[in-house]
Every structure is written in C-alpha cells, then in structure tokens.
Write a protein that holds these residues in place. Structure first.
Motif, PDB file in Angstrom:
ATOM      1  N   ALA A 161      -1.942   4.015  13.864  1.00  0.00           N
ATOM      2  CA  ALA A 161      -0.673   4.006  13.126  1.00  0.00           C
ATOM      3  C   ALA A 161       0.286   2.969  13.714  1.00  0.00           C
ATOM      4  CB  ALA A 161      -0.037   5.399  13.167  1.00  0.00           C
ATOM      5  N   VAL A 182      -3.137   9.669  -1.811  1.00  0.00           N
ATOM      6  CA  VAL A 182      -3.639   8.599  -0.942  1.00  0.00           C
ATOM      7  C   VAL A 182      -4.786   7.881  -1.670  1.00  0.00           C
ATOM      8  CG1 VAL A 182      -4.865   8.141   1.240  1.00  0.00           C
ATOM      9  CG2 VAL A 182      -2.957   9.774   1.173  1.00  0.00           C
ATOM     10  N   ALA A 205      -8.145   4.973   2.942  1.00  0.00           N
ATOM     11  CA  ALA A 205      -8.049   5.708   4.204  1.00  0.00           C
ATOM     12  C   ALA A 205      -9.002   5.133   5.235  1.00  0.00           C
ATOM     13  CB  ALA A 205      -8.354   7.190   3.978  1.00  0.00           C
ATOM     14  N   PHE A 219       2.308   5.817   4.778  1.00  0.00           N
ATOM     15  CA  PHE A 219       1.035   6.389   5.260  1.00  0.00           C
ATOM     16  C   PHE A 219       1.245   7.827   5.707  1.00  0.00           C
ATOM     17  CE2 PHE A 219       2.804   4.781   9.286  1.00  0.00           C
ATOM     18  CZ  PHE A 219       2.513   5.809  10.157  1.00  0.00           C
ATOM     19  N   THR A 232       2.548  -4.998  10.155  1.00  0.00           N
ATOM     20  CA  THR A 232       3.220  -5.123   8.865  1.00  0.00           C
ATOM     21  C   THR A 232       4.488  -5.951   9.052  1.00  0.00           C
ATOM     22  OG1 THR A 232       2.419  -2.941   8.188  1.00  0.00           O
ATOM     23  CG2 THR A 232       4.256  -3.863   6.938  1.00  0.00           C
ATOM     24  N   LEU A 285      -0.515  10.451   8.527  1.00  0.00           N
ATOM     25  CA  LEU A 285      -1.451  10.569   9.644  1.00  0.00           C
ATOM     26  C   LEU A 285      -1.830  12.027   9.817  1.00  0.00           C
ATOM     27  CD1 LEU A 285      -2.877   9.553  12.258  1.00  0.00           C
ATOM     28  CD2 LEU A 285      -0.691   9.854  13.432  1.00  0.00           C
ATOM     29  N   THR A 342      -3.683  -3.343   0.619  1.00  0.00           N
ATOM     30  CA  THR A 342      -2.621  -2.652  -0.113  1.00  0.00           C
ATOM     31  C   THR A 342      -1.404  -3.553  -0.356  1.00  0.00           C
ATOM     32  OG1 THR A 342      -1.836  -1.723   1.985  1.00  0.00           O
ATOM     33  CG2 THR A 342      -3.263  -0.325   0.640  1.00  0.00           C
ATOM     34  N   LEU A 358      -0.827  -0.382  12.559  1.00  0.00           N
ATOM     35  CA  LEU A 358      -0.496  -0.549  11.139  1.00  0.00           C
ATOM     36  C   LEU A 358       0.972  -0.968  10.985  1.00  0.00           C
ATOM     37  CD1 LEU A 358      -1.437  -0.111   8.169  1.00  0.00           C
ATOM     38  CD2 LEU A 358      -0.596   2.227   8.365  1.00  0.00           C
ATOM     39  N   LEU A 375      -6.244  -2.414   6.152  1.00  0.00           N
ATOM     40  CA  LEU A 375      -5.421  -1.461   5.385  1.00  0.00           C
ATOM     41  C   LEU A 375      -4.229  -2.185   4.769  1.00  0.00           C
ATOM     42  CD1 LEU A 375      -5.442   1.659   7.764  1.00  0.00           C
ATOM     43  CD2 LEU A 375      -6.388   1.588   5.449  1.00  0.00           C
TER      44      LEU A 375
END
Lengths: 244, 244
Positions: A10, A68, A71, A28, A17, A30, A235, A13, A231
């Motif tokens: 996480a 979601v 994943a 997201f 970004t 978790l 997206t 991620l 990821l």
C-alpha cells in the motif's frame, strides 16, 4: 497475508502515484486478515492440509462485491500454482469478475524488458517458494536461468531472517533488525557469486530488510514495487511516478 | 481520508501489537478512498456545502456489513461536531451497530491520565480544525486551557506544511521534506513559548513530519498512536505493546 507486506505494498502504491492532492490518490482497500489465511509455506511444504486458496478467494469475493476491479496479493508464496490456480478456479466457479495481477509473472516481464542482457536471475524466497519452484518455473519458461541459494544460506540467511523470534522480520519489523538486513545482503552477494545478474526478493517481507535497489552493482528487484506500478498503470496510467 | 494518514494509523496498529507470528496480528480493513470523501476542512470553512459525513457513514456501513465491530477515522478534522455527530446519526438511523472511537476524546483522556500536572495544552491542526474549535472545546470541557498558534504560524508552519505543492506533506510524503519537519518543530516551540505543557499534533499528517515524542522536553502527542493503542486494548488487550 503478513500485515507488514500488505502495508508495504500500500505504501508503494501511494508513493508511486504522482499527485498533489489527497483526492487524486487511487482508491484502494487493504484487507489485512492474517489469522484468516493459513500459512502458505506450511501448506506447500505439506505441514498442513488446508489450501489457503479458499480463504483468499473468499476475500477476493468480498472485494469484488464492493466494486473492486483489480487486485493483487502481497505474498509471493500465494502465487504458487497449487494455491493461485485454485483461487482463480474458485472465483471463476462463482462467476466473479475480478482481475488479479500475478506478482511473479509481472516481475519476470519487468526483468526481461528492463534488463534484456541478463540471462541468470537469482531468487531469494521462503522454503515454500523454493520447494514449489514458483519463480524457477516461470523464469525457465521465459528462457532465463535460475540461481538459488545453497541450503545453508536458505536456512540461515532467509528462513531465519523471516521467522526468528529474536531478529526475524515477521516478529520485529519496525524497524527491521540490523541482523536481518545483514543476512539478506549476504544472501544477495552469495547469489551474485553464483552468477546471478539480478536478484529477485521473492518474499514480500525481504524488501523490508533490503531497501537498496542494487547491491555491489547488481539490480535487486522488489516484486511489490513492480506490482504497485502495474496497479497504477492499469488503472490511472497518467499518475504513475517514475520509480527511483 | 488522506491516504498517508490511513497508512500511518495502520502502521501504528501493527507496530503496537505485540506478537511473533503473522496470524496473531489483529485483523483489520483499511479503506483508502480519498476521492469519495469531500475535504473536511473545506466543508468546515464553508468553502463547499456537501457534508463529508454522508460519504463517511456509507463507508462505515460497508465495514459493518463485513463484520467490522470497531473503527476509527485517520482524520482529526472529521471529528468536528458538524461532521462526526451526523455520521453517528446516519448510522443510528440505519440501525448499524459499529463502535467508532473518537480520536479527540481519546487523546484528551490520555493526556489527563498520563500528564495530570499539565494545565495548558497546545494544539496544531488545520484551519478547519481550529475554526471548528474541535480540540479547544474538548480540552476546555476537560478543565484544560488551550494554547493555539498565532495566525502567521498557523498559515506558514501548519497550512503551508500540509498543502504546499512544493514541500507540503500531502504532496510530498515519502519522505516528508526537511522544510515540513522544520516548520512543524518551530510551531511546537512557538506553542511552548506561549505556555503549552504538551502539544497535540491535531492533524493526522503532522506526525509524518514529526516522529519525536518530545521537543525540548515537552511531550508531543500523536492522536494516531493513542487511537491505535485503543483499537488494540479494546479488541486484544493482551497484545498491546508498550509505546516507545
């Protein structure tokens, strides 16, 4: 799976970004439900019979129900065929549409693209990961040669680094002990000595003890970074920051 | 809310849980859906009309449906009465049974218990937090005197530290800029000069820039640590590690 590994994914991620406002960050969820998922290594080694795929598929089902669409699992060992394939089968059987990224396949695709000259790739993972030949089979399928640690190194530099109650990452991760970092670094040098041109940290907890992207000039690949980047690129591709 | 703040709370929850095995860690689900929750400060300042309580209550409803029994928000500003009270009202109206810890009340209860001699408490927070007098009212209700930053310090050392695209925590958090850390530390000294015996980091992003538990001998209180400890003590009290 291991709570640190989920948190680490996480964090990557978010860090990878590119954005200036909270609201622009990728949404997201978790799931950190470690007691619900039987130990993946124990299952692969035959020490316990329950396939963790059932618990994992159940969690993916809940995620899909919440909307979601894509994943990933912060656990290399869970990508071994006997577990991962059953997860997909269980979800297909229920008609659940959820794209699940495969950490191992994405990592190997990254190595081939980023380091086309490398022929021998070292892998550090749990005993279960090595026993299942998770990375070995995938690397061989991609025409690459696998370099694995000698049994003593696997035991002392990886298994102990993960599971030791005294200095192991699973018991002691904030911060990770110097002993753990030292042992992982030694294992990377060991694989380099055996011919590896790059080394995959094939257990999600190992990057907690090894933050550098190279050791003595050889690239150290963190599959969690690769999967975080995927990821994002799958997206919100315009938000993918350049990796450091 | 802000993704960093959620991650930070999750990290504290894991770090403050005493255990030697993955499976013993406390199960949790982290919702990080920043685009779904309107900016809390903007609402409290009257810059936008939509009360974030509706989005927040919707997320709590989803959590409760998944079996979650206790929850917290990694955002001080969301605990302002106009938001928090409506969240509770919306959940009550739907008959949803979910215990939600109140970060502000828990923090003040902690200060009274841990530092009974302190009468003046400094608060650093967003403009919205200060405007709503979130901590002020609660501290006064507990018989404590509030010390708040002068307007220039609030603007330059807190608002800019959070929102500046150049060095702000929301834009740049891995790692947080040295400029941000310097400004938070200066603001703590400013409150100390004004008489504060302890300082609350009343915005969840501030602890990212201020890891020390004291500055020049005065305690710096991180409400996320307090709330993580409470989440553990309310669910698995035997697993609560001693805070460092």
């Amino acid at each position: 799976m291991g709570p640190q590994a989920g948190l680490d994914l996480a964090e990557k991620l978010i860090r990878l970004t590119q954005t200036t406002r909270d609201q622009d960050h990728i949404p997201f969820i978790l799931f950190s439900l470690p007691a619900s998922v039987p130990d993946r290594t124990d299952f692969l080694l035959g020490n316990q019979d329950i396939n963790p795929a059932h618990a994992i598929a159940g969690q993916f089902e809940e995620m899909a129900a919440m909307g979601v669409t894509i994943a990933a699992m912060a656990c290399n060992t869970a990508h071994a065929g006997p577990i991962f394939d059953l997860v997909l089968e269980l979800l297909r059987g229920k008609g659940i549409r959820l794209r699940i990224l495969h950490m191992v396949q994405e990592t190997i695709a990254h190595i081939r693209a980023a380091y086309p000259q490398i022929r021998q790739v070292g892998v550090l993972g749990t005993k279960g990961t090595h026993r299942s030949r998770l990375y070995d089979l995938a690397l061989e399928g991609a025409g690459l040669e696998v370099v694995i640690p000698d049994p003593g190194v696997l035991e002392n530099n990886i298994h102990a680094t993960l599971y030791s109650p005294a200095f192991g990452i699973k018991a002691c991760s904030s911060p990770v002990s110097e002993e753990a970092s030292y042992r992982v670094r030694s294992a990377i040098r060991h694989l380099h000595d055996k011919g590896a041109g790059a080394v995959i940290l094939g257990c999600t907890e190992l990057p907690l003890a090894m933050k550098d992207s190279q050791v003595d000039g050889i690239p150290v690949i963190d599959p969690a970074v690769i999967i975080a980047e995927r990821l994002i690129s799958e997206t919100c591709p315009d938000k993918l920051a350049l990796s450091d």
